[in-house]
Design an enzyme around this catalytic site. Structure first.
Site, PDB file in Angstrom:
ATOM      1  CD  GLU A  76      -4.810   3.894  11.103  1.00  0.00           C
ATOM      2  OE1 GLU A  76      -3.632   4.157  11.667  1.00  0.00           O
ATOM      3  OE2 GLU A  76      -4.736   3.968   9.618  1.00  0.00           O
ATOM      4  CG  ASP A 103      -0.309  -0.235   2.536  1.00  0.00           C
ATOM      5  OD1 ASP A 103      -0.183   1.031   3.117  1.00  0.00           O
ATOM      6  OD2 ASP A 103      -0.086  -0.956   3.117  1.00  0.00           O
TER       7      ASP A 103
END
Length: 278
Positions: free
Chosen positions: A147, A60
């Site tokens: 997150e 990623d």
């Protein structure tokens, strides 16, 4: 240091050797841990060794990885890439559009992720994502990155009920925009505080860089596993997050065709999802 403390070179060397020995013994005593650089990782951990041998590997990327050569990465064994697209209600990764096009041109399966923030509404963030991320039928499902915003100016921590309500708004909008069931990316802290024990039909992508996911996420089923942030991959300058898909090559082909984890297809198809690509 040497002149000040009048230490000889041999003494310094002996001290360094002793320190390394202590570290090595501690690692052995704890059943493993960090060890020296290996191909593909500058700072590997023995707890994630299994990930390195699994067949479907990916990365990623965000603005920190500039000018990614996706064709080179693909030829070296990288099977997929997730790339940062948007964050909050008004930020787009400056490399997103070029990464999106270059990965497609290289024939690498790619998906876009949105980093959720807790200082703007879910509706605002959904609108921003839809405005900036193409609804490309050939793309991987979109990813919602969940997150706590510990490294930003936003320090808000909503209640579990409020967070889950915002998450559902985002997931619904992303699925409506792309036609694919979104993937949820999360880390241990957010999962513990908000997601643990909550059923969601979505595929999960879990971060665990020192142990296998089942050891950190109460046996949450996972489809993607982010196993290191110090990866080294041909075609990418510097370090990059490395990820692995849970299954075999055939499982991967099924995922590419349906956008769903093969283990969940039979249940999800009853809801109209996971239709085979034409």
């Amino acid at each position: 240091m040497v002149p000040t403390f009048a230490r000889s070179a041999s003494a310094v060397f002996r001290g360094a050797v002793m320190s390394l020995a202590v570290v090595a013994l501690a690692a052995c005593a704890s059943g493993g841990g960090l060890y020296g650089s290996i191909p593909g990782d500058n700072r590997p951990h023995s707890g994630v060794d299994r990930a390195r041998s699994m067949p479907i590997q990916g990365i990623d990327v965000a603005r920190y990885q500039e000018n990614v050569d996706f064709a080179r990465a693909r030829s070296a064994g990288t099977h997929f890439v997730f790339m940062k697209a948007t964050e909050g209600k008004d930020y787009i990764d400056p490399n997103f559009r070029v990464n999106w096009d270059r990965a497609r041109d290289a024939g690498m399966p790619r998906g876009a992720y949105h980093f959720m923030t807790w200082c703007s509404t879910a509706a605002e963030q959904a609108a921003w994502f839809m405005q900036n991320v193409p609804a490309d039928p050939s793309a991987l499902p979109p990813v919602l990155d969940l997150e706590w915003n510990n490294h930003s100016s936003c320090k808000v921590k909503p209640s579990k009920a409020d967070a889950l309500e915002k998450i559902q708004v985002m997931l619904t909008a992303m699925e409506r925009h792309t036609g694919k069931l979104p993937i949820i990316y999360t880390d241990m802290n957010f999962h513990r505080d908000i997601l643990e024990g909550v059923y969601l039909p979505n595929t999960f992508w879990l971060r665990s860089t020192a142990a296998e996911p089942h050891e950190r996420y109460s046996n949450r089923p996972w489809t993607f596993w982010q196993y290191t942030q110090t990866g080294v991959v041909p075609g990418v300058r510097g370090e990059v997050d490395r990820n692995v898909f849970y299954g075999s090559t055939n499982d991967w082909l099924m995922f590419l065709s349906t956008g769903c984890d093969p283990r969940a297809i039979s249940a999800l198809q009853a809801t109209g999802r996971c239709q085979f690509a034409k």
